[in-house]
Design an enzyme around this catalytic site. Structure first.
Site, PDB file in Angstrom:
ATOM      1  CE  LYS A 114      -3.832  -2.262   2.285  1.00  0.00           C
ATOM      2  NZ  LYS A 114      -4.329  -2.789   3.544  1.00  0.00           N
ATOM      3  CG  ASP A 143     -10.471  -0.461   5.117  1.00  0.00           C
ATOM      4  OD1 ASP A 143     -10.217  -1.018   4.034  1.00  0.00           O
ATOM      5  OD2 ASP A 143      -9.750  -0.552   6.126  1.00  0.00           O
ATOM      6  CD  GLN A 165      -3.887  -4.700   6.548  1.00  0.00           C
ATOM      7  OE1 GLN A 165      -3.915  -3.686   5.851  1.00  0.00           O
ATOM      8  NE2 GLN A 165      -4.276  -5.875   6.088  1.00  0.00           N
TER       9      GLN A 165
HETATM   10  N1  GUN Z   1      -7.308  -7.041   6.108  1.00  0.00           N
HETATM   11  C1  GUN Z   1      -7.616  -7.800   5.027  1.00  0.00           C
HETATM   12  N2  GUN Z   1      -8.290  -7.073   4.113  1.00  0.00           N
HETATM   13  C2  GUN Z   1      -8.400  -5.833   4.617  1.00  0.00           C
HETATM   14  C3  GUN Z   1      -8.978  -4.634   4.124  1.00  0.00           C
HETATM   15  O1  GUN Z   1      -9.552  -4.566   3.030  1.00  0.00           O
HETATM   16  N3  GUN Z   1      -8.889  -3.554   4.948  1.00  0.00           N
HETATM   17  C4  GUN Z   1      -8.280  -3.613   6.172  1.00  0.00           C
HETATM   18  N4  GUN Z   1      -8.270  -2.508   6.903  1.00  0.00           N
HETATM   19  N5  GUN Z   1      -7.735  -4.702   6.651  1.00  0.00           N
HETATM   20  C5  GUN Z   1      -7.789  -5.812   5.874  1.00  0.00           C
END
Ligand code: GUN
Length: 297
Positions: free
Chosen positions: A54, A121, A98
Site C-alpha cells: 500500500k 475502507d 489494517q
Molecule cells: N485485512 C484484510 N483485508 C483488509 C482490508 O480490506 N482492509 C483492512 N483494513 N484490513 C484488511
C-alpha cells in the site's frame, strides 16, 4: 466453451493510472496532495506485506503516505488517540487500520473511531448504512474492485441473477448491496445455504468469497456465467512449495463460465487500486470538489 480471463492486473493498472491523473490535477489546479494513513498493529507477516505494498503504490500514484507501525501490545487507548490525531490532520484524507487487530482490541470500536469521511475502507457503520440506503458512501475496496470488473465486462447488469457466496462485512454483504444497486436479483449464500449447487447453478454472476479452496466445481456453474473469485487460499504445491488458489476450481470452471477471474491476478490487485481511488474520492469530498470519473461507484 472457454471462458474469457478477466485480467485484474491490467485493470488495476488502468485504475492506478486514472488515480495518478486525478492526483496530478488536484495538485496543479488546487494545490492538494491526497494523503493516506495506514496503521498496522503487530507483526502479522501477511499484513506487513499488504501494508508495504500500500505504501509503495501510494507513493507511485503521487500521493502522500503516512505509515504507523505499532507494537502488538499497544493499549487500545493509544490506537484510539492516534486515530483522533489522524482525523484532525488536514494532510490525511484516508485512514486505514489494517485488520485483523490483536485480540485485546475491539475492532468495531476502533473502526467507528475513524472519521466516516476518511474511512477509505468503508467499514464505519455510517458508510455501511449509506451504502445500504443508496447514499454516497465510502465503499469497501474489494467489492468495489469486483463491481468495476463486472461493469467493465458486462456493462448493464439489470435483471441478472447474482449470487454472492460468503457473508463477511468486508466482502459478501457490501458486494450484495453493490449488485442490488446495479439492479441484479441478488442471493447472498453462505455456509448454511441448502442446495448450494442449485443456487449457484442459477447465477448469471457469481462472486465467490467463502475462503475455501476450490470448493466450487465447474459443473455447479450456469454455462456462460461471469465468475469473480475473491478467494485467496494457500494450498500445498509442487514439492515443498505452496501456491494460491481461489474458491472456484479454475480448471473445471474455465470450460463452463463465460468469463472468470484467475487467482492470482484477478480481484487481488484491484483491492489496493480501489483503496487509492477511495483516497482520491475522500480528498475531493472533504474539499468540496467534483468527484473523479471512473473511480467512484
Ligand atoms: N485485512 C484484510 N483485508 C483488509 C482490508 O480490506 N482492509 C483492512 N483494513 N484490513 C484488511
Amino acid at each position: 466453451m472457454t471462458a474469457k480471463i478477466l485480467d485484474g492486473r491490467a485493470f488495476a493498472a488502468t485504475i492506478r493510472s486514472r488515480v495518478a491523473d486525478h492526483v496530478r490535477r488536484l495538485r496543479d489546479d488546487h494545490g492538494l496532495v491526497p494523503g493516506l494513513a495506514v496503521v498496522l498493529v503487530g507483526e502479522d507477516p501477511a499484513s506487513q506485506v499488504y501494508v508495504r505494498s500500500k505504501g509503495r503504490q501510494t507513493a507511485e500514484a503521487g500521493m502522500q503516505g503516512f505509515e504507523h507501525l505499532l507494537a502488538a501490545e499497544t493499549p487500545e487507548g493509544e490506537l484510539l488517540d492516534l486515530i483522533r490525531r489522524l482525523n484532525d490532520d488536514p494532510r490525511v484524507h484516508g485512514i486505514l487500520v489494517q485488520l485483523p487487530l490483536p485480540d485485546h482490541m475491539d475492532a468495531a470500536k476502533v473502526i467507528d473511531a475513524i472519521s466516516p469521511d476518511k474511512d477509505v475502507d468503508g467499514f464505519h457503520v455510517l458508510n455501511v448504512g449509506r451504502l445500504g440506503t443508496g447514499q454516497a458512501a465510502m465503499v469497501p475496496c474489494t467489492p468495489l474492485g469486483c463491481v468495476m470488473m463486472l461493469r467493465d465486462h458486462l456493462g448493464d447488469m439489470s435483471g441478472l441473477d447474482a449470487v454472492v457466496l460468503g457473508r463477511s462485512n468486508i466482502v459478501g454483504k457490501p458486494m450484495a448491496q453493490l449488485l442490488l444497486a446495479e439492479n441484479c436479483t441478488v442471493t447472498l449464500a453462505h455456509s448454511r445455504t441448502v442446495d448450494l449447487a442449485g443456487v449457484i447453478g442459477r447465477a448469471d454472476i457469481l462472486v465467490a468469497a467463502a475462503g475455501r479452496p476450490r470448493m466450487i466445481p465447474g459443473d455447479w456453474l450456469k454455462p456462460g456465467a461471469t465468475v469473480i473469485d475473491v478467494g485467496i487460499n494457500r494450498v500445498p504445491g509442487a514439492g515443498d512449495k505452496t501456491r494460491l488458489v481461489g474458491d472456484v476450481d479454475f480448471d473445471s470452471a474455465v470450460a463452463v463460465a463465460g468469463a472468470i477471474t484467475p487467482v492470482p491476478g484477478g480481484v487481488g490487485p484491484m483491492t489496493i487500486a480501489c483503496l487509492l481511488a477511495n483516497t482520491v474520492t475522500a480528498c475531493c469530498r472533504i474539499n468540496g470538489l467534483r468527484l473523479p470519473e471512473g473511480l467512484t461507484p
